[in-house]
Design an enzyme around this catalytic site. Structure first.
Site, PDB file in Angstrom:
ATOM      1  NE  ARG A   1      -3.099   0.544  -0.765  1.00 29.69           N
ATOM      2  CZ  ARG A   1      -3.365   0.581  -2.064  1.00 29.69           C
ATOM      3  NH1 ARG A   1      -3.036   1.646  -2.782  1.00 29.69           N
ATOM      4  NH2 ARG A   1      -3.932  -0.439  -2.658  1.00 29.69           N
TER       5      ARG A   1
ATOM      6  CE  LYS B   1      -2.321  28.214  -5.705  1.00 28.84           C
ATOM      7  NZ  LYS B   1      -3.319  28.664  -6.683  1.00 28.84           N
TER       8      LYS B   1
ATOM      9  CE  LYS C   1       0.446  35.235  -4.556  1.00 31.38           C
ATOM     10  NZ  LYS C   1       0.319  34.873  -5.981  1.00 31.38           N
TER      11      LYS C   1
ATOM     12  CD  GLU D   1      -0.174  37.870  -8.237  1.00 34.02           C
ATOM     13  OE1 GLU D   1      -0.044  36.645  -7.990  1.00 34.02           O
ATOM     14  OE2 GLU D   1      -0.911  38.626  -7.559  1.00 34.02           O
TER      15      GLU D   1
ATOM     16  CG  ASP E   1      -3.182  36.559 -10.754  1.00 32.06           C
ATOM     17  OD1 ASP E   1      -3.250  35.340 -10.982  1.00 32.06           O
ATOM     18  OD2 ASP E   1      -3.806  37.117  -9.833  1.00 32.06           O
TER      19      ASP E   1
END
Length: 320
Positions: free
Chosen positions: A126, A173, A205, A235, A256
């Site tokens: 597994r 992410k 950002k 960004e 973006d």
């Protein structure tokens, strides 16, 4: 495809085995399988896809054998002529790989053959399938994006025009503890990696811009003063912000939520104002948009879905 260097996943394997053996040994296997039983098992693809993580088969078996030994689970010795024996494992095994990471496979194709103690195979099964199926799912999805851009470029090309193709990049992410494996799987699928963490590159950002007083250019100046030797990506949300930042020649600008038409305009402005600056399109892109964005002239398209919501590739371990 660039050379693939499999990361050290020992901590991930250890954590997976800790979860499986947290409540004791595998009583089912100990009760039904003799300590000296051996078997031959095949790792088979049950779906078409791209494989990643085969190099972890031996580390998974080695770590599992050590875990079983610590629990007092008896395993018979491997055959004396086993030339593939792992000197660091209490239980050696024989492994034959049928393909390499990055290979496109068809449903039903054999990936590897393993001969080992049956208790060891059942204990490792597994953990092995969870890791390889997940990594292969990421590699498969990445390859879909790469192929979609290639097909769009080929369709748009003429005898006199070569259509540029954007590279496919991941994001941060990723699942905790699995970042290196997930980003390796992206590379196996033909993509490339964004920064690995917060410190190997800077990424300005909108929240950083707000904290710096609302000016993208001011945020870039502050970052360069603080970390002048670290690659910097900025960004932007609008073409006006792009116009503000390009004269400062950032390493990369992330566009973006731009439309394909806006991306085309951004590419033209980049060529005029800062040709060395790379451009990356991002923001909720879907696979059916890959060709539209990937042939605009941007250098990259960023796809968080490669790692944050990918489906596993169905792979099975079958006794032969």
């Amino acid at each position: 495809m660039a050379h693939l260097q499999l990361p050290d996943c020992s901590a991930l394997i250890t954590r997976a085995l800790e979860e499986d053996f947290a409540y004791g040994p595998d009583h089912t296997t100990v009760a039904t399988v003799a300590a000296d039983a051996t078997c031959t098992a095949e790792l088979n693809a049950r779906q078409d896809g791209v494989i990643a993580g085969l190099g972890l088969i031996e580390p998974v078996f080695s770590a599992t054998a050590q875990r079983l030994a610590s629990l007092g689970i008896s395993l018979a010795d491997a055959p004396e002529d086993d030339s593939r024996a792992d000197a660091h494992s209490p239980q050696a095994f024989r492994l034959t790989l049928e393909c390499r990471d990055g290979t496109e496979v068809a449903a039903g194709q054999r990936l590897a053959t393993i001969t080992a103690n049956t208790r060891l195979v059942l204990a490792a099964e597994r953990t092995l399938l969870n890791i390889i199926s997940h990594a292969s799912g990421i590699a498969t999805e990445t390859r879909r994006w790469v192929r979609a851009i290639e097909h769009a470029a080929a369709h748009k090309a003429t005898h006199h025009t070569v259509i540029p193709q954007a590279g496919v990049r991941d994001t941060r992410k990723t699942l905790p503890g699995m970042r290196e494996l997930q980003k390796y799987a992206v590379r196996a699928g033909g993509g490339s990696n964004h920064r690995m963490g917060l410190g190997d590159a800077t990424m300005i950002k909108d929240n950083h811009v707000h904290a710096a007083g609302g000016s993208v250019s001011q945020a870039l100046r502050l970052v360069r003063e603080h970390a002048p030797r670290v690659p910097c990506e900025v960004e932007v949300d609008t073409l006006e912000q792009l116009d503000d930042i390009l004269p400062l020649h950032p390493d990369i600008v992330l566009l973006d939520n731009f439309t394909p038409a806006e991306v085309h305009a951004a590419v033209a402005r980049r060529q005029e104002l800062s040709p060395a600056t790379k451009l990356e399109a991002s923001g909720g892109l879907s696979l059916d948009q890959a060709g539209d964005y990937g042939t605009t002239g941007v250098d990259y398209i960023a796809v968080g879905a490669l790692t944050h919501s990918v489906r596993v590739l169905d792979i099975g371990l079958d006794f032969s």
